[in-house]
Design a protein around this motif. Sequence first.
Motif, PDB file in Angstrom:
ATOM      1  N   UNK A 125       0.802  -1.221   0.000  1.00 20.07           N
ATOM      2  CA  UNK A 125       0.000   0.000   0.000  1.00 20.07           C
ATOM      3  C   UNK A 125       0.833   1.267   0.000  1.00 20.07           C
ATOM      4  N   UNK A 126       2.027   1.222   0.609  1.00 16.12           N
ATOM      5  CA  UNK A 126       2.895   2.401   0.604  1.00 16.12           C
ATOM      6  C   UNK A 126       3.322   2.727  -0.814  1.00 16.12           C
ATOM      7  N   UNK A 127       3.656   1.678  -1.588  1.00 17.55           N
ATOM      8  CA  UNK A 127       4.031   1.895  -2.984  1.00 17.55           C
ATOM      9  C   UNK A 127       2.876   2.500  -3.760  1.00 17.55           C
ATOM     10  N   UNK A 128       1.663   2.003  -3.503  1.00 15.82           N
ATOM     11  CA  UNK A 128       0.518   2.517  -4.236  1.00 15.82           C
ATOM     12  C   UNK A 128       0.230   3.961  -3.856  1.00 15.82           C
ATOM     13  N   UNK A 129       0.458   4.314  -2.580  1.00 15.51           N
ATOM     14  CA  UNK A 129       0.193   5.683  -2.169  1.00 15.51           C
ATOM     15  C   UNK A 129       1.214   6.658  -2.729  1.00 15.51           C
ATOM     16  N   UNK A 130       2.395   6.151  -3.106  1.00 16.39           N
ATOM     17  CA  UNK A 130       3.432   7.042  -3.601  1.00 16.39           C
ATOM     18  C   UNK A 130       3.116   7.564  -4.991  1.00 16.39           C
ATOM     19  N   UNK A 131       2.236   6.898  -5.714  1.00 18.95           N
ATOM     20  CA  UNK A 131       1.852   7.329  -7.048  1.00 18.95           C
ATOM     21  C   UNK A 131       0.329   7.411  -7.133  1.00 18.95           C
ATOM     22  N   UNK A 132      -0.130   8.366  -7.890  1.00 19.43           N
ATOM     23  CA  UNK A 132      -1.571   8.515  -8.101  1.00 19.43           C
ATOM     24  C   UNK A 132      -2.078   7.317  -8.881  1.00 19.43           C
ATOM     25  N   UNK A 133      -3.116   6.698  -8.397  1.00 17.44           N
ATOM     26  CA  UNK A 133      -3.643   5.509  -9.052  1.00 17.44           C
ATOM     27  C   UNK A 133      -4.129   5.851 -10.459  1.00 17.44           C
ATOM     28  N   UNK A 134      -3.959   4.923 -11.404  1.00 22.16           N
ATOM     29  CA  UNK A 134      -4.409   5.188 -12.773  1.00 22.16           C
ATOM     30  C   UNK A 134      -5.899   5.528 -12.802  1.00 22.16           C
ATOM     31  N   UNK A 135      -6.229   6.661 -13.393  1.00 22.92           N
ATOM     32  CA  UNK A 135      -7.616   7.110 -13.398  1.00 22.92           C
ATOM     33  C   UNK A 135      -7.845   7.988 -14.624  1.00 22.92           C
TER      34      UNK A 135
END
Length: 348
Positions: A26-36
């Motif tokens: 989850x830390x890795x995912x929070x470091x980048x804006x999720x694809x949207x």
Amino acid sequence: MATLLSVVPRMEFLRRIATGVALGAPVLLRSAELPDTARPAGVQAARILDLWYLTLAECGLVFAAILLVLTLAIWRGARRAGPPSTDEAAAHAGRSKRAVAGATAVCAVLLAGLLAADVWTDRLLSRIPTGDALHIEMIGHQWWWELRYRGADGRVVFAAANELHIPVGRPVVISLASVDVIHSFWVPNLHGKKDLVPGRASRISLRADRAGVFRGQCAEFCGLEHALMAFSLTAAAPGDYAAWEARQRAPAPTPATEDAKRGERIFQASNCAQCHSVRGTQAAGSLGPDLTHLGSRSTIAGTLPNEPGLLAAWILAPQSFKPGTSMPSSRLPPDDLRLLVSYLGTLQ
């Protein structure tokens, strides 16, 4: 770290590291804006979103009209007392033909409108000015991304891997190539997809209009680790990007501590230097990512947090994290591994 590697058996060490990766995901995912695609950060993504809204609106209206006509037909049929007469049936058939013809004409006009909007959007996407564009070459490998930044003269000035950096407000022309199978470049917040076909040159132009870190992904199934073939795109203010670029252009710093110096000798003497390059040293391998500024990257292999323990685990058993990767395992003694990781950490 030497104590850790010497006391804990290697497989137990790797098991604990893998658990840490799962908890740290989850830390890795929070470091980048999720694809949207609904949160565009550039003009091309905004145009694509406009086309999507237009398509959704037209299709929604057509669907609602069909439901309305179907409901009306059921209601009228339920109210009919008996079978229609011959004259009524003939009149109904005439009205039905005219209704079908009219509906067909309306659908044809709507589809033509969507086609025109699609062509117009495609033209707008290709009209972005590229006179002062930043030129980057992006090469897809199984399963990582090679980045080559080119200067005004077209020559490569430095290389990176898996982490793309661009300045906000400046157009970027990315030349795409693949050395093995078909890959696909996709940063949903900035642009649509573009395939990388072996033996065929292609390119994509984009521009970020707001700062941020956006997740990119290979959007074409490319083998066993397709799901882990991700990359990040950092759009920074022009001044911040210029500072980052200046650091990337510089050769690797000279090791300052005795441990780092010994680690550099281990790097040069092992198979690391045969596959990887470090500018400013004798290491000039081209099979793996350029490691000149590995310590400044946020991830290892595009998926793991760039931490000493995880870097050591990756060097020991990369197949445990990316089965099928071309990087072989390194059977280094614990102390040599500690020194090597210490040296790699200085490559800022």
